[in-house]
Write a protein that holds these residues in place. Sequence first.
Motif, PDB file in Angstrom:
ATOM      1  N   GLY A 441     -11.125  -1.053   5.067  1.00 11.11           N
ATOM      2  CA  GLY A 441     -11.360  -2.223   4.276  1.00 11.11           C
ATOM      3  C   GLY A 441     -12.947  -2.719   4.349  1.00 11.11           C
ATOM      4  N   TYR A 442     -13.833  -1.901   4.826  1.00 10.99           N
ATOM      5  CA  TYR A 442     -15.122  -2.216   5.039  1.00 10.99           C
ATOM      6  C   TYR A 442     -15.982  -2.593   3.529  1.00 10.99           C
ATOM      7  CZ  TYR A 442     -15.071   2.747   4.659  1.00 10.99           C
ATOM      8  OH  TYR A 442     -14.927   4.019   4.299  1.00 10.99           O
ATOM      9  N   LEU A 443     -15.220  -2.043   2.461  1.00 10.74           N
ATOM     10  CA  LEU A 443     -16.028  -2.576   1.390  1.00 10.74           C
ATOM     11  C   LEU A 443     -15.518  -3.827   0.373  1.00 10.74           C
ATOM     12  CD1 LEU A 443     -16.025   1.114  -0.256  1.00 10.74           C
ATOM     13  CD2 LEU A 443     -17.872  -0.276   0.891  1.00 10.74           C
ATOM     14  N   LEU A 444     -14.545  -4.255   0.950  1.00 14.32           N
ATOM     15  CA  LEU A 444     -13.821  -5.618   0.356  1.00 14.32           C
ATOM     16  C   LEU A 444     -14.652  -6.791   0.395  1.00 14.32           C
ATOM     17  CD1 LEU A 444     -10.462  -5.240   1.794  1.00 14.32           C
ATOM     18  CD2 LEU A 444     -10.941  -5.025  -0.623  1.00 14.32           C
ATOM     19  N   GLY A 445     -15.459  -6.905   1.517  1.00 15.71           N
ATOM     20  CA  GLY A 445     -16.522  -8.050   1.563  1.00 15.71           C
ATOM     21  C   GLY A 445     -17.930  -7.836   0.665  1.00 15.71           C
ATOM     22  N   PRO A 446     -18.447  -6.575   1.061  1.00 17.74           N
ATOM     23  CA  PRO A 446     -19.653  -6.396   0.046  1.00 17.74           C
ATOM     24  C   PRO A 446     -19.329  -6.309  -1.255  1.00 17.74           C
ATOM     25  CG  PRO A 446     -19.567  -4.959   2.171  1.00 17.74           C
ATOM     26  CD  PRO A 446     -18.328  -5.859   1.912  1.00 17.74           C
ATOM     27  N   LEU A 447     -18.211  -5.863  -1.821  1.00 20.72           N
ATOM     28  CA  LEU A 447     -17.840  -5.925  -3.217  1.00 20.72           C
ATOM     29  C   LEU A 447     -17.408  -7.227  -3.801  1.00 20.72           C
ATOM     30  CD1 LEU A 447     -16.409  -2.371  -3.630  1.00 20.72           C
ATOM     31  CD2 LEU A 447     -18.660  -3.085  -4.029  1.00 20.72           C
ATOM     32  N   GLY A 448     -17.366  -8.260  -2.816  1.00 23.08           N
ATOM     33  CA  GLY A 448     -16.936  -9.619  -3.472  1.00 23.08           C
ATOM     34  C   GLY A 448     -15.409  -9.789  -3.590  1.00 23.08           C
ATOM     35  N   LEU A 449     -14.856  -9.029  -3.037  1.00 18.92           N
ATOM     36  CA  LEU A 449     -13.157  -9.086  -3.059  1.00 18.92           C
ATOM     37  C   LEU A 449     -12.596  -9.859  -1.940  1.00 18.92           C
ATOM     38  CD1 LEU A 449     -12.528  -5.440  -4.402  1.00 18.92           C
ATOM     39  CD2 LEU A 449     -12.900  -7.439  -5.651  1.00 18.92           C
ATOM     40  N   GLY A 450     -13.426 -10.618  -1.440  1.00 14.85           N
ATOM     41  CA  GLY A 450     -12.588 -11.396  -0.401  1.00 14.85           C
ATOM     42  C   GLY A 450     -12.640 -11.068   1.216  1.00 14.85           C
ATOM     43  N   GLY A 451     -13.106  -9.697   1.426  1.00 15.86           N
ATOM     44  CA  GLY A 451     -12.927  -9.193   2.788  1.00 15.86           C
ATOM     45  C   GLY A 451     -11.488  -8.897   3.010  1.00 15.86           C
ATOM     46  N   THR A 452     -11.321  -8.422   4.465  1.00 13.48           N
ATOM     47  CA  THR A 452      -9.974  -7.948   4.798  1.00 13.48           C
ATOM     48  C   THR A 452      -9.161  -9.225   4.950  1.00 13.48           C
ATOM     49  OG1 THR A 452     -10.753  -8.363   7.047  1.00 13.48           O
ATOM     50  CG2 THR A 452     -11.221  -6.024   6.201  1.00 13.48           C
ATOM     51  N   THR A 453      -9.368 -10.270   4.602  1.00 11.24           N
ATOM     52  CA  THR A 453      -8.416 -11.499   4.766  1.00 11.24           C
ATOM     53  C   THR A 453      -8.146 -12.055   3.202  1.00 11.24           C
ATOM     54  OG1 THR A 453     -10.017 -12.964   5.450  1.00 11.24           O
ATOM     55  CG2 THR A 453      -8.614 -12.020   7.135  1.00 11.24           C
TER      56      THR A 453
END
Length: 501
Positions: A441-453
Amino acid sequence: MADSSDSPDNRSTGRQLRMEAHGLDVIGDTERKGTPRTLFWPWFGANVSVLGLSYGAFALGFGISFWQALVSGAIGIVFSFLLCGFIAVAGKRGSAPTMVLSRAAYGVRGNRLPSVISWVLTVGWETVLTALATMATATVFGRLGWGGGTGTKVVALVLVGALTVIGGVMGFDLIMRLQTVITVVTGVLTVVYVVLVADHIHWHTVGALPAGSAQEFIGALVFMMTGFGLGWVNAAADYSRYLPRGAAGRGVIGWTTFGASVAPLLLLVFGLLLAGSSSTLDKAVAADPIGALTTILPTWFLVPFAVVAVLGLVGGAVLDIYSSGLALLSAGLRVPRYLAALVDGVLMIAGSVYIVFFADNFLGQFMGFLTTLGVPIAAWCGIMLADLALRRRDYDEDDLYRPHGRYGDVPLTPLLLTLAATAIGWGLVTNTAASWLDWQGYLLGPLGLGGTTGAWAYANLGVLAALVVGFLGTLTLGRGRVHRQEQQAPGPAVDNGVPIA
């Protein structure tokens, strides 16, 4: 494959059952028989397991409504098995196992990377199915008062493991006969199960389930893809390779997709209705996916249920151990096919012992396994599908075994594309229930998808991303390579009975 009248087991020809001698070699024209219709039997038999009922609880676990779960499940099942159908066409065009045909895209030795991934996936699946069959047997025996503890589990594991290993070692002939029996017996007993528990369905309760978000819907859809067709794509050509070269491609696609999809679709609908009617059953399925289904059965049907559960799970495990043996050979192990299947059987039993006697939180570990391996398999699938779509001619079967032939040895483009697609995919999935996967899930934050939570954390976008990146990347970067391959004149024949790994 079968006789001219489509009999799946060749009994009309008086053919005696024997251990399959074929490994990675090409199936000769004299042994290629049957029609695409015969593909129905192995695919239906492998997917008619009552585990399909439990997927109803799995889907609702994403927090979606009955109708959302039904639509996501139907799309996930049919689309993922359609991918299997497309790859099955490669079997009749190349006459070799799936992970040998993959050499056309990856090179002869470069193909070892996807072969290892395929091997791990199939061994994992056969382990899960064997463990579930063992736990289901123990649950049934416990309810009957015949014991259900460690002794029962040991005996059940030995019997289920032995049946699975024997099927894998004997090979294609026994598998086709076994799958026909499993299809009939399991189909009939599953219908009886549905009739017996139908009064546990409460339509009002099911209809009142609240709708989930778009992200939760997508998460359920992708999970169904990884739990069904994406778990089989790496073996999709292992059975169609026995068909004549002139077999209709549309028929191969259609019968593979239909045979594999029809039982899971029907089982999913009923599983959704049962799980949606009872929160208690819904939660119990997470701990013991098959055994939990016995809690709503009358006592007299427990033994028939155990039969249908074990046979259905064994049907899938047998196909997995057969294909895992072929994948292990393709990865470079130089032993006869039956010994490779035997090695996988030992690993399967060891893994089943861990799941049955030591593991906690089965569902969390299971979802983590499916999603994590679903990403690189989706990348391989995208590359394989694009490579197949670019080809206008059948495979040069000799060059599939020749590192210096037209398909090359270790071409960098497909390998780097697989690694890139996998890296992107793992960055877009999360598996919080499995602690050993919390790095994803390390790309969820950088891509603006809310991070792992965030809201997108459980949508499993990484599987779709890997499939798309692999497919589009190969269409863009592989066109010239395929064109050059098909312009080459055929090389000297080699002995396909001794493949070059």
